[in-house]
Motif scaffolding. Structure first.
Motif, PDB file in Angstrom:
ATOM      1  N   PHE A 150      49.806  70.883 -12.402  1.00  0.00           N
ATOM      2  CA  PHE A 150      50.444  70.198 -11.199  1.00  0.00           C
ATOM      3  C   PHE A 150      51.871  70.861 -10.424  1.00  0.00           C
ATOM      4  CE2 PHE A 150      47.273  67.311 -11.972  1.00  0.00           C
ATOM      5  CZ  PHE A 150      46.873  66.862 -10.608  1.00  0.00           C
ATOM      6  N   ALA A 151      52.429  71.056 -11.543  1.00  0.00           N
ATOM      7  CA  ALA A 151      53.856  71.917 -11.155  1.00  0.00           C
ATOM      8  C   ALA A 151      53.719  73.310 -10.705  1.00  0.00           C
ATOM      9  CB  ALA A 151      54.968  72.032 -12.513  1.00  0.00           C
ATOM     10  N   VAL A 152      52.966  73.894 -10.917  1.00  0.00           N
ATOM     11  CA  VAL A 152      52.592  75.325 -10.412  1.00  0.00           C
ATOM     12  C   VAL A 152      52.081  75.211  -8.997  1.00  0.00           C
ATOM     13  CG1 VAL A 152      51.089  77.300 -10.530  1.00  0.00           C
ATOM     14  CG2 VAL A 152      52.238  76.412 -12.554  1.00  0.00           C
ATOM     15  N   LEU A 153      51.179  73.896  -8.934  1.00  0.00           N
ATOM     16  CA  LEU A 153      50.624  73.678  -7.520  1.00  0.00           C
ATOM     17  C   LEU A 153      51.546  73.323  -6.352  1.00  0.00           C
ATOM     18  CD1 LEU A 153      47.641  73.486  -5.991  1.00  0.00           C
ATOM     19  CD2 LEU A 153      47.601  71.169  -7.079  1.00  0.00           C
ATOM     20  N   TYR A 154      52.328  72.385  -6.951  1.00  0.00           N
ATOM     21  CA  TYR A 154      53.439  71.839  -6.112  1.00  0.00           C
ATOM     22  C   TYR A 154      54.233  72.983  -5.229  1.00  0.00           C
ATOM     23  CZ  TYR A 154      57.742  69.583  -4.360  1.00  0.00           C
ATOM     24  OH  TYR A 154      58.585  68.682  -3.648  1.00  0.00           O
ATOM     25  N   PRO A 155      54.426  72.804  -3.810  1.00  0.00           N
ATOM     26  CA  PRO A 155      54.159  71.824  -3.066  1.00  0.00           C
ATOM     27  C   PRO A 155      52.886  71.572  -2.308  1.00  0.00           C
ATOM     28  CG  PRO A 155      55.357  73.206  -1.860  1.00  0.00           C
ATOM     29  CD  PRO A 155      55.294  73.736  -2.902  1.00  0.00           C
ATOM     30  N   ASN A 156      51.869  72.644  -2.636  1.00  0.00           N
ATOM     31  CA  ASN A 156      50.718  72.495  -2.286  1.00  0.00           C
ATOM     32  C   ASN A 156      49.751  71.484  -2.974  1.00  0.00           C
ATOM     33  OD1 ASN A 156      50.846  74.803  -0.153  1.00  0.00           O
ATOM     34  ND2 ASN A 156      50.716  76.159  -1.863  1.00  0.00           N
ATOM     35  N   VAL A 157      48.779  71.209  -2.628  1.00  0.00           N
ATOM     36  CA  VAL A 157      47.780  70.253  -3.201  1.00  0.00           C
ATOM     37  C   VAL A 157      46.377  71.227  -3.075  1.00  0.00           C
ATOM     38  CG1 VAL A 157      48.693  68.213  -2.791  1.00  0.00           C
ATOM     39  CG2 VAL A 157      47.087  69.040  -1.244  1.00  0.00           C
ATOM     40  N   LEU A 158      46.274  71.999  -2.378  1.00  0.00           N
ATOM     41  CA  LEU A 158      45.022  72.719  -2.438  1.00  0.00           C
ATOM     42  C   LEU A 158      45.388  74.227  -1.804  1.00  0.00           C
ATOM     43  CD1 LEU A 158      42.076  73.206  -3.574  1.00  0.00           C
ATOM     44  CD2 LEU A 158      41.496  72.251  -1.456  1.00  0.00           C
ATOM     45  N   PRO A 159      45.762  75.342  -2.334  1.00  0.00           N
ATOM     46  CA  PRO A 159      46.262  76.432  -1.599  1.00  0.00           C
ATOM     47  C   PRO A 159      44.905  77.104  -1.010  1.00  0.00           C
ATOM     48  CG  PRO A 159      46.937  76.531  -3.893  1.00  0.00           C
ATOM     49  CD  PRO A 159      45.944  75.229  -3.560  1.00  0.00           C
TER      50      PRO A 159
ATOM     51  N   SER B 224      33.918  68.606  -0.823  1.00  0.00           N
ATOM     52  CA  SER B 224      32.837  68.898   0.045  1.00  0.00           C
ATOM     53  C   SER B 224      33.060  70.536  -0.502  1.00  0.00           C
ATOM     54  CB  SER B 224      33.570  69.422   1.349  1.00  0.00           C
ATOM     55  OG  SER B 224      34.784  69.808   1.497  1.00  0.00           O
ATOM     56  N   GLY B 225      33.952  71.140  -1.023  1.00  0.00           N
ATOM     57  CA  GLY B 225      33.863  72.539  -1.783  1.00  0.00           C
ATOM     58  C   GLY B 225      33.343  72.455  -3.145  1.00  0.00           C
TER      59      GLY B 225
ATOM     60  N   ALA C 142      45.596  58.344  -0.625  1.00  0.00           N
ATOM     61  CA  ALA C 142      47.318  58.913  -0.576  1.00  0.00           C
ATOM     62  C   ALA C 142      46.984  60.135   0.231  1.00  0.00           C
ATOM     63  CB  ALA C 142      47.935  58.982  -1.887  1.00  0.00           C
ATOM     64  N   PHE C 143      46.184  60.915  -0.281  1.00  0.00           N
ATOM     65  CA  PHE C 143      45.711  62.381   0.498  1.00  0.00           C
ATOM     66  C   PHE C 143      44.270  62.561   0.712  1.00  0.00           C
ATOM     67  CE2 PHE C 143      49.302  62.833  -2.688  1.00  0.00           C
ATOM     68  CZ  PHE C 143      50.207  63.237  -2.152  1.00  0.00           C
ATOM     69  N   PRO C 144      43.740  61.895   1.756  1.00  0.00           N
ATOM     70  CA  PRO C 144      42.604  61.983   2.322  1.00  0.00           C
ATOM     71  C   PRO C 144      42.027  63.431   2.425  1.00  0.00           C
ATOM     72  CG  PRO C 144      43.697  60.732   3.989  1.00  0.00           C
ATOM     73  CD  PRO C 144      44.676  61.174   2.836  1.00  0.00           C
ATOM     74  N   GLU C 145      42.691  64.172   3.205  1.00  0.00           N
ATOM     75  CA  GLU C 145      42.470  65.602   3.482  1.00  0.00           C
ATOM     76  C   GLU C 145      41.991  66.423   2.116  1.00  0.00           C
ATOM     77  OE1 GLU C 145      41.869  67.529   5.981  1.00  0.00           O
ATOM     78  OE2 GLU C 145      42.425  66.002   7.874  1.00  0.00           O
ATOM     79  N   TRP C 146      43.023  66.280   1.013  1.00  0.00           N
ATOM     80  CA  TRP C 146      42.865  66.806  -0.091  1.00  0.00           C
ATOM     81  C   TRP C 146      41.301  66.409  -0.688  1.00  0.00           C
ATOM     82  CZ3 TRP C 146      46.447  65.735  -5.070  1.00  0.00           C
ATOM     83  CH2 TRP C 146      46.247  66.656  -5.900  1.00  0.00           C
ATOM     84  N   TYR C 147      41.279  64.857  -0.725  1.00  0.00           N
ATOM     85  CA  TYR C 147      39.922  64.486  -1.219  1.00  0.00           C
ATOM     86  C   TYR C 147      38.957  65.185  -0.414  1.00  0.00           C
ATOM     87  CZ  TYR C 147      36.631  60.524  -2.558  1.00  0.00           C
ATOM     88  OH  TYR C 147      35.575  59.883  -3.065  1.00  0.00           O
ATOM     89  N   ALA C 148      38.851  65.124   0.766  1.00  0.00           N
ATOM     90  CA  ALA C 148      37.973  65.443   1.613  1.00  0.00           C
ATOM     91  C   ALA C 148      37.360  66.991   1.201  1.00  0.00           C
ATOM     92  CB  ALA C 148      37.893  65.439   3.140  1.00  0.00           C
TER      93      ALA C 148
ATOM     94  N   LEU D 282      40.014  58.176 -14.534  1.00  0.00           N
ATOM     95  CA  LEU D 282      39.467  58.874 -13.630  1.00  0.00           C
ATOM     96  C   LEU D 282      39.354  58.312 -12.297  1.00  0.00           C
ATOM     97  CD1 LEU D 282      37.927  61.496 -12.702  1.00  0.00           C
ATOM     98  CD2 LEU D 282      35.897  60.484 -14.047  1.00  0.00           C
ATOM     99  N   ILE D 283      38.656  56.931 -12.501  1.00  0.00           N
ATOM    100  CA  ILE D 283      38.366  56.125 -11.144  1.00  0.00           C
ATOM    101  C   ILE D 283      39.432  55.919 -10.303  1.00  0.00           C
ATOM    102  CG2 ILE D 283      37.538  54.012 -10.408  1.00  0.00           C
ATOM    103  CD1 ILE D 283      35.842  53.983 -12.955  1.00  0.00           C
ATOM    104  N   THR D 284      40.905  55.581 -11.038  1.00  0.00           N
ATOM    105  CA  THR D 284      41.942  55.384 -10.469  1.00  0.00           C
ATOM    106  C   THR D 284      42.346  56.712  -9.767  1.00  0.00           C
ATOM    107  OG1 THR D 284      42.521  53.730 -12.147  1.00  0.00           O
ATOM    108  CG2 THR D 284      44.384  54.459 -10.623  1.00  0.00           C
ATOM    109  N   ALA D 285      42.412  57.963 -10.418  1.00  0.00           N
ATOM    110  CA  ALA D 285      42.913  58.964  -9.859  1.00  0.00           C
ATOM    111  C   ALA D 285      42.162  59.564  -8.534  1.00  0.00           C
ATOM    112  CB  ALA D 285      42.704  60.246 -11.054  1.00  0.00           C
ATOM    113  N   GLY D 286      41.029  59.389  -8.791  1.00  0.00           N
ATOM    114  CA  GLY D 286      39.962  59.687  -7.478  1.00  0.00           C
ATOM    115  C   GLY D 286      40.417  58.705  -6.396  1.00  0.00           C
TER     116      GLY D 286
END
Length: 327
Positions: A265-274, A80-81, A70-76, A60-64
């Protein structure tokens, strides 16, 4: 394959590792009061995860950390949400960790009861909320043009997300019961086998419903195959439980959990947060990623250290592979 895609796959693998390994930890914690008849049996159940539970949380720590780098916008946008559910997960994980570590420090019955309650709650809440969180990630949330979350906590509690939470909850209960059946002997193992079959039936219905519903959020032929494979693996796991093949049952249960995560994750691709406000506002692999230089450096570091972590954890599981009894 571009570096953004490599890191999307890497983060997927990290979450697969976390849910497969921490999933049975959560299951054991939730079943502590259900299967154990006395303190000796509860201690035996906790001993099955004692040497590995904290190592499992490394995923979990490594995934976060990987998401942040790698994807700071996704993380932010996620933190927040999803602030309230993630905070609840964090707090209950802390309570669970403290309860596991300090349970044996005192012989007081009251002390141990409070610790057992902390372990149960600290397993139940994350098992439920991780499913809610990931279902919302796949479904999409209210993101504006600046990728800021503009919804409320109530928006996260939609029917699809709640179904996702119940699915992970019962999957982890079953996964944990299969693990206890594999790692213990005698009456505890028999009880775990019975409970795995009962909870597994509920989990199978929920998982199939959730995976079918998931296909309407961007699925295709590939994700349908993944969903079917996950469902068949879980059914096969229950069959192995019924035949007393605990090793195969645990392996197939782990495959089912892992492939389910891959399907999401395959359904999500190529989005990371629709974005449900406007698809143009969605976070994708491209607009959420760090610079190519950062991703390149991370790739080199991961290529060195990730195999070492996997080897160390594999060695740990091998050393503590023997069954445990209440005696």
């Amino acid at each position: 394959m571009e570096l953004t895609e490599i890191w999307f796959v890497a983060i997927t693998i990290l979450w697969v590792g976390y849910f497969v390994l921490e999933g049975f930890d959560f299951g054991v914690g939730m079943l502590l009061h259900v299967m154990a008849r006395n303190d000796a049996e509860r201690e035996a159940m906790l001993d099955t995860i004692g040497p590995v539970w904290d190592g499992n949380e490394v995923w979990l720590i490594t995934a976060g950390a990987a998401t942040f780098a790698a994807f700071p916008e996704w993380y932010a946008s996620l933190f927040s949400g999803f602030y309230v559910p993630l905070l609840l997960i964090l707090l209950t994980l802390i309570v669970r960790g403290v309860a596991i570590e300090y349970r044996g420090k005192r012989s007081s019955v009251t002390w141990r009861r409070w610790c057992d309650a902390g372990i149960a709650i600290g397993s139940f809440v994350p098992a439920l909320l991780w499913g809610v969180a990931f279902a919302n990630i796949v479904r999409g949330v209210k993101l504006n043009s600046h990728h800021d979350y503009v919804g409320t906590v109530g928006d996260l509690l939609n029917p699809y997300a709640l179904l996702g939470g119940l699915t992970t909850l019962f999957l982890f209960v079953t996964h944990g019961a299969v693990f206890v059946a594999l790692k213990t002997s005698g009456e505890i193992s028999r009880r775990a086998t019975t409970l795995a079959l009962r909870s597994g039936g509920v989990a199978a219905v929920l998982a199939v419903t959730f995976l079918v519903w998931t296909q309407f959020h961007g699925g295709g032929p590939g994700t349908v195959i993944l969903a079917a494979f996950a469902a068949l693996s879980f059914v096969a796991a229950l069959g192995a439980v019924a035949m007393g093949r605990q090793g195969w049952a645990f392996l197939l249960s782990a495959v089912a959990v892992g492939v389910t995560v891959i399907c999401l994750f395959a359904v999500l691709y190529p989005n990371v947060l629709p974005s449900t406000v406007n698809p143009a506002y969605s976070l994708t692999l491209q607009n959420a990623a760090s610079t190519p230089k950062t991703l390149g450096l991370m790739t080199r570091i991961a290529a060195i250290f990730l195999p070492l972590v996997v080897l160390y954890q594999s060695w740990t599981y091998w050393v503590f592979r023997h069954r445990i009894s209440a005696g």
